[in-house]
Design an enzyme around this catalytic site. Structure first.
Site, PDB file in Angstrom:
ATOM      1  N   GLU A  86       0.840  -1.195   0.000  1.00 33.13           N
ATOM      2  CA  GLU A  86       0.000   0.000   0.000  1.00 33.13           C
ATOM      3  C   GLU A  86       0.882   1.256   0.000  1.00 33.13           C
ATOM      4  O   GLU A  86       1.984   1.254   0.539  1.00 33.13           O
ATOM      5  CB  GLU A  86      -0.906   0.000   1.239  1.00 33.13           C
ATOM      6  CG  GLU A  86      -1.973  -1.069   1.148  1.00 33.13           C
ATOM      7  CD  GLU A  86      -2.833  -1.187   2.405  1.00 33.13           C
ATOM      8  OE1 GLU A  86      -3.999  -1.567   2.262  1.00 33.13           O
ATOM      9  OE2 GLU A  86      -2.343  -0.917   3.518  1.00 33.13           O
TER      10      GLU A  86
ATOM     11  N   CYS B  43       3.493   8.677   0.900  1.00 32.57           N
ATOM     12  CA  CYS B  43       4.057   7.784   1.902  1.00 32.57           C
ATOM     13  C   CYS B  43       4.262   6.425   1.237  1.00 32.57           C
ATOM     14  O   CYS B  43       3.288   5.761   0.870  1.00 32.57           O
ATOM     15  CB  CYS B  43       3.062   7.703   3.061  1.00 32.57           C
ATOM     16  SG  CYS B  43       3.565   6.563   4.329  1.00 32.57           S
TER      17      CYS B  43
ATOM     18  N   CYS C 198       6.855  -6.472   7.482  1.00 27.14           N
ATOM     19  CA  CYS C 198       7.932  -5.892   8.293  1.00 27.14           C
ATOM     20  C   CYS C 198       8.370  -6.931   9.314  1.00 27.14           C
ATOM     21  O   CYS C 198       7.567  -7.721   9.798  1.00 27.14           O
ATOM     22  CB  CYS C 198       7.419  -4.649   9.017  1.00 27.14           C
ATOM     23  SG  CYS C 198       8.716  -3.718   9.870  1.00 27.14           S
TER      24      CYS C 198
ATOM     25  N   CYS D  58       6.672  -4.098  15.967  1.00 32.16           N
ATOM     26  CA  CYS D  58       6.287  -3.025  16.904  1.00 32.16           C
ATOM     27  C   CYS D  58       4.827  -3.254  17.289  1.00 32.16           C
ATOM     28  O   CYS D  58       3.983  -3.520  16.419  1.00 32.16           O
ATOM     29  CB  CYS D  58       6.455  -1.656  16.247  1.00 32.16           C
ATOM     30  SG  CYS D  58       8.156  -1.290  15.782  1.00 32.16           S
TER      31      CYS D  58
ATOM     32  N   CYS E 293       1.819  -1.221  15.635  1.00 33.77           N
ATOM     33  CA  CYS E 293       1.784  -1.035  14.175  1.00 33.77           C
ATOM     34  C   CYS E 293       1.069  -2.187  13.475  1.00 33.77           C
ATOM     35  O   CYS E 293       1.375  -3.358  13.709  1.00 33.77           O
ATOM     36  CB  CYS E 293       3.216  -0.916  13.654  1.00 33.77           C
ATOM     37  SG  CYS E 293       3.280  -0.634  11.871  1.00 33.77           S
TER      38      CYS E 293
ATOM     39  N   CYS F  32      -0.878   6.706   9.567  1.00 29.27           N
ATOM     40  CA  CYS F  32       0.387   6.107  10.016  1.00 29.27           C
ATOM     41  C   CYS F  32       0.141   4.820  10.776  1.00 29.27           C
ATOM     42  O   CYS F  32      -0.661   4.787  11.697  1.00 29.27           O
ATOM     43  CB  CYS F  32       1.083   7.016  11.011  1.00 29.27           C
ATOM     44  SG  CYS F  32       1.881   8.383  10.293  1.00 29.27           S
TER      45      CYS F  32
HETATM   46  N1  SAH Z   1       9.639   1.354  10.101  1.00 35.66           N
HETATM   47  C1  SAH Z   1       9.693   2.776  10.020  1.00 35.66           C
HETATM   48  C2  SAH Z   1       8.696   3.375   9.045  1.00 35.66           C
HETATM   49  C3  SAH Z   1       7.278   2.856   9.093  1.00 35.66           C
HETATM   50  S1  SAH Z   1       6.280   3.415  10.398  1.00 35.66           S
HETATM   51  C4  SAH Z   1       9.562   3.385  11.406  1.00 35.66           C
HETATM   52  O1  SAH Z   1       9.353   2.639  12.350  1.00 35.66           O
HETATM   53  O2  SAH Z   1       9.718   4.574  11.557  1.00 35.66           O
HETATM   54  C5  SAH Z   1       5.872   5.073  10.044  1.00 35.66           C
HETATM   55  C6  SAH Z   1       5.408   5.870  11.233  1.00 35.66           C
HETATM   56  O3  SAH Z   1       4.110   5.436  11.699  1.00 35.66           O
HETATM   57  C7  SAH Z   1       6.328   5.734  12.422  1.00 35.66           C
HETATM   58  O4  SAH Z   1       6.517   6.934  13.076  1.00 35.66           O
HETATM   59  C8  SAH Z   1       5.536   4.779  13.280  1.00 35.66           C
HETATM   60  O5  SAH Z   1       5.996   4.784  14.548  1.00 35.66           O
HETATM   61  C9  SAH Z   1       4.132   5.290  13.085  1.00 35.66           C
HETATM   62  N2  SAH Z   1       3.085   4.373  13.518  1.00 35.66           N
HETATM   63  C10 SAH Z   1       3.115   3.025  13.497  1.00 35.66           C
HETATM   64  N3  SAH Z   1       1.975   2.514  13.993  1.00 35.66           N
HETATM   65  C11 SAH Z   1       1.197   3.567  14.339  1.00 35.66           C
HETATM   66  C12 SAH Z   1      -0.122   3.685  14.887  1.00 35.66           C
HETATM   67  N4  SAH Z   1      -0.858   2.617  15.158  1.00 35.66           N
HETATM   68  N5  SAH Z   1      -0.611   4.920  15.124  1.00 35.66           N
HETATM   69  C13 SAH Z   1       0.121   6.005  14.820  1.00 35.66           C
HETATM   70  N6  SAH Z   1       1.348   5.957  14.276  1.00 35.66           N
HETATM   71  C14 SAH Z   1       1.893   4.756  14.041  1.00 35.66           C
END
Ligand code: SAH
Length: 372
Positions: free
Chosen positions: A101, A122, A129, A133, A136, A357
């Site tokens: 996506e 984006c 991944c 996390c 995420c 995000c």
């Molecule tokens: N792997 C990279 C890029 C992808 S995440 C990283 O970790 O930075 C892109 C952004 O979205 C990051 O700032 C991440 O922390 C944020 N993000 C991930 N899950 C989220 C959620 N459920 N709500 C808000 N932001 C989130």
């Protein structure tokens, strides 16, 4: 050098994602003059909806030969959704039937001509991944594979075909961890910022990392001039490790040292990303620790509302995460201001279509290109 620059090994050879030197090798390998490379390179990145037939600089026989040997694009747009706020989410199928996506976010601020001042794309860097996390949605997909540089750039080229105004900014904040696909990401950056394509200036590109320190040192040593963002999300190692298992490998102290090194080498301020999670990282102590952690180098903090990921059926700690209620969110924001931190609140554009995000998890795979 891309190891697969031999048109004979593959049914069809992908041309997007090669730098001019590699394209030159390709043309030489099929008995054509080198100068075709720059002609094709320019056309690839400056024409909308290019097909081999429309490369009129090339003799017809060469156009036909290329059509037999090579692909211009390998991604197929299979679904497009538009949010009420103007955000567009694209679902692309890859050549191996996997999907990714990509999200296009118009800024809320309008320019003189009445259209959004910025359009930020984006892009994804991996299918799935590996970092897991807890907040995420992409984590639910597990890691499938890295995207090639061509697949990264095609997201830009194909998204651009759907909006009249140029895309102005690009963030590596889609699916995946860009630092774990460093070479392909940087190759994509080189092409996007190449003087012959002029698609984007390097300061309009931001790489966001969960804190892969090796990549931060490498960016610093290579004097990369794109912007760096760090997904911080906690102010103690215990909390950060609970939310982001990668913190076991690279803790906050090492992360701070890497960021300082990066700043000393590049002089580019960094952005810290911080999702506010109810009762987990949103107390006054956190605000004070956040100030101490982020003041080591010129930086700003982006506070991010937690975007729900229930649609991925999260388990364990992931199922317990809740957004900080608005009142406390803004209290935390004001507290950081008082402490002298430069702080912004990131918008949650596209939440209704799971495009905000951290929500990219191929949540609605049925295809269909919605009219908009
Ligand atoms: N792997 C990279 C890029 C992808 S995440 C990283 O970790 O930075 C892109 C952004 O979205 C990051 O700032 C991440 O922390 C944020 N993000 C991930 N899950 C989220 C959620 N459920 N709500 C808000 N932001 C989130």
């Amino acid at each position: 050098m891309n190891t697969c620059v031999s048109p004979h090994q593959h049914a069809k050879f992908p041309l997007t994602g090669l730098v001019p030197q590699e394209l030159a090798e390709f043309f030489v390998s099929i008995g054509e003059p080198q100068y075709r490379a720059l002609q094709l390179f320019k056309r690839l990145y400056t024409s909308q909806q290019l097909s081999f037939e429309t490369i009129t600089e090339f003799p017809i026989a060469l156009r036909q030969r290329l059509a037999d040997l090579a692909h211009l694009y390998t991604l197929t747009l299979t679904k497009l959704q538009q949010s009420y706020d103007g955000t567009i989410k694209f679902l692309f199928h890859l050549h191996d039937a996997r999907s990714i996506e990509t999200v296009l976010i118009p800024s809320e601020i309008l320019g003189n001509n009445g259209t959004p001042k910025r359009r930020t794309l984006c892009v994804s860097t991996q299918v799935g991944c590996s970092l897991n996390c807890k907040f995420c949605a992409t984590a639910s997909l597990k890691m499938k594979r890295n995207l090639s540089a061509g697949e990264i750039i095609e997201q830009f080229l194909l998204a651009q075909q759907h909006v009249r105004e140029p895309i102005t900014n690009l963030v590596f904040m889609g699916m995946g961890e860009p630092m774990l696909n460093y070479d392909n990401v940087m190759r994509a950056v080189e092409i996007l910022t190449h003087p012959a394509t002029k698609l984007l200036g390097s300061r309009r590109i931001t790489l966001s990392t969960a804190g892969i320190i090796d990549g931060i040192y490498r960016m610093a040593d290579e004097r990369r001039t794109i912007k760096l963002a760090l997904s911080l999300h906690a102010t103690t190692d215990d909390v950060r490790t609970m939310l982001m298992p990668i913190n076991k490998k690279y803790n906050l102290r090492e992360l701070g040292n890497a960021v300082e090194y990066y700043y000393r080498k590049t002089g580019i301020p960094v952005t810290y990303e911080y999702i506010l999670l109810d009762g987990i990282n949103d107390r006054d102590d956190d605000a004070r620790r956040l100030q101490r952690l982020t003041r080591r180098v010129p930086s700003k903090v982006n506070l991010i509302p937690f975007h729900p990921i229930d649609f991925t059926n999260p388990q364990g700690i992931a199922a317990q995460l809740r957004p900080t209620p608005p009142q406390r969110f803004y209290a935390f924001h004001s507290r950081l201001r008082e402490l002298g931190v430069t702080v912004m609140v990131r918008s949650s554009s596209g939440k209704d279509i799971h495009a905000a995000c951290g929500q990219l998890a191929l949540s609605n795979l049925s295809s269909g290109i919605a009219a908009y």
